[in-house]
Design a protein around this motif. Structure first.
Motif, PDB file in Angstrom:
ATOM      1  N   GLY A  93      -8.006   8.216  -2.245  1.00  0.00           N
ATOM      2  CA  GLY A  93      -7.228   9.236  -2.938  1.00  0.00           C
ATOM      3  C   GLY A  93      -6.063   9.802  -2.149  1.00  0.00           C
ATOM      4  O   GLY A  93      -5.300  10.615  -2.673  1.00  0.00           O
ATOM      5  N   SER A  94      -5.884   9.395  -0.906  1.00  0.00           N
ATOM      6  CA  SER A  94      -4.791   9.906  -0.083  1.00  0.00           C
ATOM      7  C   SER A  94      -3.468   9.268  -0.520  1.00  0.00           C
ATOM      8  O   SER A  94      -3.454   8.232  -1.191  1.00  0.00           O
ATOM      9  CB  SER A  94      -5.046   9.590   1.389  1.00  0.00           C
ATOM     10  N   PRO A  95      -2.308   9.862  -0.145  1.00  0.00           N
ATOM     11  CA  PRO A  95      -1.018   9.273  -0.514  1.00  0.00           C
ATOM     12  C   PRO A  95      -0.850   7.832  -0.028  1.00  0.00           C
ATOM     13  O   PRO A  95      -0.332   6.988  -0.760  1.00  0.00           O
ATOM     14  CB  PRO A  95      -0.006  10.218   0.153  1.00  0.00           C
ATOM     15  N   ASP A  96      -1.295   7.548   1.203  1.00  0.00           N
ATOM     16  CA  ASP A  96      -1.171   6.181   1.702  1.00  0.00           C
ATOM     17  C   ASP A  96      -2.091   5.225   0.965  1.00  0.00           C
ATOM     18  O   ASP A  96      -1.776   4.048   0.783  1.00  0.00           O
ATOM     19  CB  ASP A  96      -1.441   6.131   3.204  1.00  0.00           C
ATOM     20  N   ALA A  97      -3.250   5.721   0.536  1.00  0.00           N
ATOM     21  CA  ALA A  97      -4.143   4.878  -0.263  1.00  0.00           C
ATOM     22  C   ALA A  97      -3.528   4.575  -1.622  1.00  0.00           C
ATOM     23  O   ALA A  97      -3.726   3.492  -2.169  1.00  0.00           O
ATOM     24  CB  ALA A  97      -5.499   5.558  -0.431  1.00  0.00           C
ATOM     25  N   GLU A  98      -2.773   5.522  -2.171  1.00  0.00           N
ATOM     26  CA  GLU A  98      -2.063   5.276  -3.430  1.00  0.00           C
ATOM     27  C   GLU A  98      -1.046   4.147  -3.241  1.00  0.00           C
ATOM     28  O   GLU A  98      -0.926   3.252  -4.088  1.00  0.00           O
ATOM     29  CB  GLU A  98      -1.345   6.551  -3.894  1.00  0.00           C
ATOM     30  N   LEU A  99      -0.317   4.191  -2.125  1.00  0.00           N
ATOM     31  CA  LEU A  99       0.629   3.117  -1.829  1.00  0.00           C
ATOM     32  C   LEU A  99      -0.086   1.773  -1.708  1.00  0.00           C
ATOM     33  O   LEU A  99       0.372   0.754  -2.230  1.00  0.00           O
ATOM     34  CB  LEU A  99       1.375   3.409  -0.525  1.00  0.00           C
ATOM     35  N   ALA A 100      -1.215   1.776  -0.982  1.00  0.00           N
ATOM     36  CA  ALA A 100      -1.984   0.546  -0.796  1.00  0.00           C
ATOM     37  C   ALA A 100      -2.470   0.001  -2.131  1.00  0.00           C
ATOM     38  O   ALA A 100      -2.448  -1.212  -2.374  1.00  0.00           O
ATOM     39  CB  ALA A 100      -3.159   0.809   0.139  1.00  0.00           C
ATOM     40  N   LEU A 101      -2.903   0.908  -2.999  1.00  0.00           N
ATOM     41  CA  LEU A 101      -3.416   0.504  -4.304  1.00  0.00           C
ATOM     42  C   LEU A 101      -2.329  -0.181  -5.129  1.00  0.00           C
ATOM     43  O   LEU A 101      -2.552  -1.245  -5.723  1.00  0.00           O
ATOM     44  CB  LEU A 101      -3.954   1.729  -5.037  1.00  0.00           C
ATOM     45  N   ARG A 102      -1.156   0.408  -5.140  1.00  0.00           N
ATOM     46  CA  ARG A 102      -0.063  -0.174  -5.915  1.00  0.00           C
ATOM     47  C   ARG A 102       0.408  -1.497  -5.305  1.00  0.00           C
ATOM     48  O   ARG A 102       0.703  -2.460  -6.023  1.00  0.00           O
ATOM     49  CB  ARG A 102       1.094   0.821  -6.033  1.00  0.00           C
ATOM     50  N   TRP A 103       0.491  -1.555  -3.966  1.00  0.00           N
ATOM     51  CA  TRP A 103       0.887  -2.790  -3.288  1.00  0.00           C
ATOM     52  C   TRP A 103      -0.095  -3.905  -3.619  1.00  0.00           C
ATOM     53  O   TRP A 103       0.301  -5.027  -3.950  1.00  0.00           O
ATOM     54  CB  TRP A 103       0.938  -2.550  -1.782  1.00  0.00           C
ATOM     55  N   ALA A 104      -1.387  -3.594  -3.532  1.00  0.00           N
ATOM     56  CA  ALA A 104      -2.417  -4.599  -3.806  1.00  0.00           C
ATOM     57  C   ALA A 104      -2.402  -5.027  -5.269  1.00  0.00           C
ATOM     58  O   ALA A 104      -2.586  -6.204  -5.585  1.00  0.00           O
ATOM     59  CB  ALA A 104      -3.791  -4.051  -3.437  1.00  0.00           C
ATOM     60  N   GLY A 105      -2.174  -4.060  -6.163  1.00  0.00           N
ATOM     61  CA  GLY A 105      -2.117  -4.386  -7.585  1.00  0.00           C
ATOM     62  C   GLY A 105      -0.973  -5.332  -7.903  1.00  0.00           C
ATOM     63  O   GLY A 105      -1.135  -6.302  -8.657  1.00  0.00           O
ATOM     64  N   GLU A 106       0.186  -5.074  -7.307  1.00  0.00           N
ATOM     65  CA  GLU A 106       1.332  -5.955  -7.526  1.00  0.00           C
ATOM     66  C   GLU A 106       1.083  -7.334  -6.932  1.00  0.00           C
ATOM     67  O   GLU A 106       1.455  -8.354  -7.518  1.00  0.00           O
ATOM     68  CB  GLU A 106       2.576  -5.313  -6.914  1.00  0.00           C
ATOM     69  N   GLU A 107       0.449  -7.371  -5.745  1.00  0.00           N
ATOM     70  CA  GLU A 107       0.125  -8.646  -5.114  1.00  0.00           C
ATOM     71  C   GLU A 107      -0.862  -9.441  -5.968  1.00  0.00           C
ATOM     72  O   GLU A 107      -0.707 -10.653  -6.172  1.00  0.00           O
ATOM     73  CB  GLU A 107      -0.467  -8.391  -3.723  1.00  0.00           C
ATOM     74  N   ALA A 108      -1.887  -8.762  -6.487  1.00  0.00           N
ATOM     75  CA  ALA A 108      -2.889  -9.440  -7.307  1.00  0.00           C
ATOM     76  C   ALA A 108      -2.281  -9.973  -8.598  1.00  0.00           C
ATOM     77  O   ALA A 108      -2.547 -11.101  -9.015  1.00  0.00           O
ATOM     78  CB  ALA A 108      -4.039  -8.478  -7.602  1.00  0.00           C
ATOM     79  N   ARG A 109      -1.455  -9.157  -9.226  1.00  0.00           N
ATOM     80  CA  ARG A 109      -0.837  -9.588 -10.489  1.00  0.00           C
ATOM     81  C   ARG A 109       0.096 -10.769 -10.265  1.00  0.00           C
ATOM     82  O   ARG A 109       0.112 -11.720 -11.047  1.00  0.00           O
ATOM     83  CB  ARG A 109      -0.076  -8.405 -11.102  1.00  0.00           C
ATOM     84  N   ALA A 110       0.870 -10.723  -9.175  1.00  0.00           N
ATOM     85  CA  ALA A 110       1.832 -11.787  -8.902  1.00  0.00           C
ATOM     86  C   ALA A 110       1.163 -13.106  -8.539  1.00  0.00           C
ATOM     87  O   ALA A 110       1.701 -14.179  -8.803  1.00  0.00           O
ATOM     88  CB  ALA A 110       2.772 -11.356  -7.777  1.00  0.00           C
ATOM     89  N   THR A 111      -0.010 -13.043  -7.922  1.00  0.00           N
ATOM     90  CA  THR A 111      -0.697 -14.258  -7.470  1.00  0.00           C
ATOM     91  C   THR A 111      -1.812 -14.702  -8.413  1.00  0.00           C
ATOM     92  O   THR A 111      -2.456 -15.715  -8.171  1.00  0.00           O
ATOM     93  CB  THR A 111      -1.296 -14.044  -6.070  1.00  0.00           C
ATOM     94  N   GLY A 112      -2.051 -13.919  -9.468  1.00  0.00           N
ATOM     95  CA  GLY A 112      -3.118 -14.262 -10.389  1.00  0.00           C
ATOM     96  C   GLY A 112      -4.501 -14.075  -9.798  1.00  0.00           C
ATOM     97  O   GLY A 112      -5.457 -14.744 -10.197  1.00  0.00           O
ATOM     98  N   THR A 113      -4.598 -13.150  -8.834  1.00  0.00           N
ATOM     99  CA  THR A 113      -5.864 -12.881  -8.152  1.00  0.00           C
ATOM    100  C   THR A 113      -6.492 -11.621  -8.721  1.00  0.00           C
ATOM    101  O   THR A 113      -5.792 -10.703  -9.138  1.00  0.00           O
ATOM    102  CB  THR A 113      -5.615 -12.678  -6.641  1.00  0.00           C
TER     103      THR A 113
END
Length: 275
Positions: free
Chosen positions: A13-33
């Motif tokens: 729930g921290s601000p950096d965790a929010e960044l990590a969540l969005r980064w990971a979501g974009e990575e997963a969507r882009a790679t089909g993971t």
């Protein structure tokens, strides 16, 4: 057929965790993971025994809301236990673990600094530590090279990503140039010019990747500067910094075990540690 494991995000729930969540979501969507989001209700040892701070469901709800426009099909779960133990166990069935550089915790800020360091050393998959990029909009991936197997894998990871995103890749071989000793007979300092050798090492490390990824803009730099300092400086104008988890050691140039740990502290963009 090989199973494609999901990307695992440690979320608090921290601000950096929010960044990590969005980064990971974009990575997963882009790679089909797939994407797996984990919140750990951390077990705290006190003089009165074990205690658990129950906040996971509330934090997880925040993760779900954040993922609505990124990857709503992500799997969200809570665990109760010790943060590091739970994350390391979960990493065994993940293609990558993603964390923020800092988060919430027992003291004022969980040293997801310390969590990221420990994960980078011990996780069985690559680890991404996400922080804001110093130069917003940068399109350059920087890779630390020392001729080791893991640095080759780091370069391969960077080039695969660049093929997908259109970013350029800069392969950097950095080393600490030791002050030469003095010739006791002539009192003249011995000159040690290792640049040609270093340039050959870098060229050989990059050659095969150029052939495999001909569409990637790939530059190379050999720099006689201490590796952590060099890579941290380069990260100021990078979208991503990629290093191997371990290198060849002192005589190979990069001490990438310590370099990977050093850049996790000092980098000014997201970092991926590859193994």
């Amino acid at each position: 057929m090989d199973t494609v494991h999901p990307i695992l995000v440690a979320y608090d729930g921290s601000p950096d965790a929010e960044l990590a969540l969005r980064w990971a979501g974009e990575e997963a969507r882009a790679t089909g993971t797939g994407l797996r989001v984990m919140v750990v209700d951390d077990v705290v040892t006190s003089p009165w025994g074990l205690a658990v701070a129950h906040h996971g469901e509330e934090v997880l709800a925040g993760a779900g809301a954040a993922l609505t426009d990124v990857m709503p099909e992500a799997v969200l779960e809570t665990r109760v236990g010790h943060v590091m133990e739970e994350l390391l166990n979960a990493s065994e069935s993940a293609s990558m673990v993603v964390v923020g550089s800092r988060g919430h915790g027992r003291t004022e800020d969980l040293l997801i600094g310390s969590v990221s360091q420990h994960l980078a050393r011990h996780a069985t998959c690559p680890v991404a530590v996400v922080r804001p990029a110093h130069t917003a909009g940068s399109r350059r991936i920087v890779v630390g090279i020392d001729g080791s197997k893991t640095s080759s894998e780091a370069l391969e990871y960077a080039c695969r990503r660049a093929e997908r995103t259109g970013e350029s890749v800069t392969a950097i071989h950095a080393w600490h140039e030791h002050v030469p000793s003095t010739d006791v007979w002539s009192s003249e300092p011995r000159v040690v010019d290792s640049m040609p050798h270093r340039q050959v090492l870098l060229a050989e490390s990059v050659a095969g990747v150029r052939t495999d990824h001909p569409d990637v803009v790939l530059e190379q730099e050999a720099v006689p500067v201490a590796p952590v300092r060099c890579l941290a400086d380069a990260s100021r104008n990078a979208s991503l910094l990629v290093v191997g988890s371990h290198g060849l050691g002192f005589f190979g140039g990069l001490l990438l075990g310590s370099v990977s740990q050093g850049v996790l502290h000092r980098a000014e963009c997201p970092v991926v540690v590859v193994r």
